[in-house]
Design an enzyme around this catalytic site. Structure first.
Site, PDB file in Angstrom:
ATOM      1  N   GLY A 162      13.947 -26.042 -20.479  1.00 35.58           N
ATOM      2  CA  GLY A 162      13.446 -24.687 -20.665  1.00 35.58           C
ATOM      3  C   GLY A 162      13.025 -24.477 -22.110  1.00 35.58           C
ATOM      4  O   GLY A 162      13.451 -25.198 -23.009  1.00 35.58           O
ATOM      5  N   CYS A 163      12.194 -23.471 -22.333  1.00 35.59           N
ATOM      6  CA  CYS A 163      11.694 -23.219 -23.689  1.00 35.59           C
ATOM      7  C   CYS A 163      12.813 -22.766 -24.625  1.00 35.59           C
ATOM      8  O   CYS A 163      12.967 -23.301 -25.727  1.00 35.59           O
ATOM      9  CB  CYS A 163      10.562 -22.194 -23.657  1.00 35.59           C
ATOM     10  SG  CYS A 163      10.931 -20.675 -22.740  1.00 35.59           S
ATOM     11  N   TYR A 164      13.617 -21.798 -24.190  1.00 33.19           N
ATOM     12  CA  TYR A 164      14.737 -21.349 -25.023  1.00 33.19           C
ATOM     13  C   TYR A 164      15.744 -22.475 -25.283  1.00 33.19           C
ATOM     14  O   TYR A 164      16.163 -22.688 -26.428  1.00 33.19           O
ATOM     15  CB  TYR A 164      15.463 -20.177 -24.362  1.00 33.19           C
ATOM     16  CG  TYR A 164      14.712 -18.874 -24.276  1.00 33.19           C
ATOM     17  CD1 TYR A 164      14.252 -18.217 -25.423  1.00 33.19           C
ATOM     18  CD2 TYR A 164      14.488 -18.263 -23.052  1.00 33.19           C
ATOM     19  CE1 TYR A 164      13.584 -17.003 -25.341  1.00 33.19           C
ATOM     20  CE2 TYR A 164      13.825 -17.041 -22.962  1.00 33.19           C
ATOM     21  CZ  TYR A 164      13.376 -16.416 -24.107  1.00 33.19           C
ATOM     22  OH  TYR A 164      12.730 -15.212 -24.017  1.00 33.19           O
TER      23      TYR A 164
END
Length: 317
Positions: free
Chosen positions: A115-117
């Site tokens: 995921g990006c986070y």
């Protein structure tokens, strides 16, 4: 040798970005379905089994269904959804996460795109946990703000399309207030933490780019590590990496603000260690494009590793 690639969900935000990064490559041959066949289970199953590498850009349930349709043991998968991020048998597609991760990705048949986070949070925290500067049981907070493209077509329409249901003029939105965001399990697992971090995601009125922050009260940590020790540990962990870097101390000292859009269109991830030695406090911050190193760029990087191509080929827009 030409690799056959099928992007299942090519018309979505992540799929479009991946295809844009891969266009023009003579080492890849794309299997594409027309709009009429994208929801045809038979056509999709045929494409999934014909491909050498499938990239899934689908909602979680649809991604799981797609994997179940693959009967060809030769077909390898990169899943950009959340469906398999902590699943057994899937390799986490963050090449810089450890010294062995590239090798594991290169031989994997199932790779789950981070995921990006979590990409930013793991990059900041894992080396510190591995070095013993942050205990595995420490209560960590991860604060973050992303552009609205991270929410996909529906959220993009909310912010951009005045005729869309739920159109908003919000400048800033805090969300996941139930403290059960789907990225938390992969953060905990890959940071090496005993407990889930407190994750506070937010969305700003801009399309893409993000900042992920981990604040630390150094005086409360065992050993009271100095700010310089945090910086040195992160710099050593990512020394020589092409896409993950740690801002040097002189740059950090001269930095008075961070722009979340600064790395847009790139596969770069830049880390900062801001701190006050007198108060013994630190702000660890990661800067990245949520559609680049946080999604499509990372997927292309993993694809390159899996087929033995130059890792940097096509990762930037």
């Amino acid at each position: 040798m030409v690799t056959k690639v099928f992007i299942d969900g090519e018309a979505g935000t992540t799929g479009l970005q991946i295809r844009a990064r891969l266009n023009g490559r003579d080492d890849l041959d794309f299997i594409s379905l027309g709009e009429a066949k994208r929801k045809d289970a038979g056509a999709r199953k045929e494409a999934l089994n014909e491909a050498d590498i499938v990239i899934l850009c689908l909602p979680d349930d649809a991604a799981k269904e797609a994997v179940s349709l693959i009967e060809n043991a030769r077909t390898r998968v990169i899943d950009a959804s959340t469906a398999h991020r902590v699943a057994d048998g899937w390799v986490y597609g963050f090449p810089e996460m450890s010294s062995a991760q590239r090798q594991v990705i290169s031989g994997a048949s199932r790779v789950t795109n981070p995921g990006c986070y979590p990409t930013g949070a793991i990059a900041l925290v894992k080396p510190l946990v591995d070095a013993g500067l942050v205990p595995e049981g420490w209560p960590l907070t991860v604060n973050a703000v992303s552009g609205y493209s991270g929410g996909g077509k529906q959220m993009i329409a909310e912010f951009e399309d005045t005729d869309a249901p739920g159109h908003t003029k919000e400048a800033y939105r805090a969300y996941a207030l139930s403290l059960a965001h789907k990225h938390v399990p992969e953060m905990q697992k890959n940071m090496g933490l005993q407990n889930p971090p407190l994750f506070t995601p937010n969305v700003g009125r801009y399309a893409q780019g993000m900042i992920v922050e981990v604040p630390l009260q150094l005086w409360a940590l065992p050993g009271e590590p100095e700010v310089v020790a945090l910086h040195e540990t992160l710099a050593e962990a990512y020394d020589g990496q092409r896409f993950v870097s740690v801002a040097p101390e002189d740059e950090i000292a001269a930095t008075t603000k961070l722009d979340p859009e600064q790395l847009n269109g790139t596969n770069e991830l830049k880390l900062f260690v801001f701190g006050n030695p007198k108060t013994k406090q630190a702000r660890l911050m990661a800067l990245l494009d949520n559609l680049g190193k946080g999604a499509s760029g990372q997927a292309v990087q993993c694809l390159n590793i899996m087929i033995g191509a130059d890792e940097a080929l096509g990762v930037n827009l």
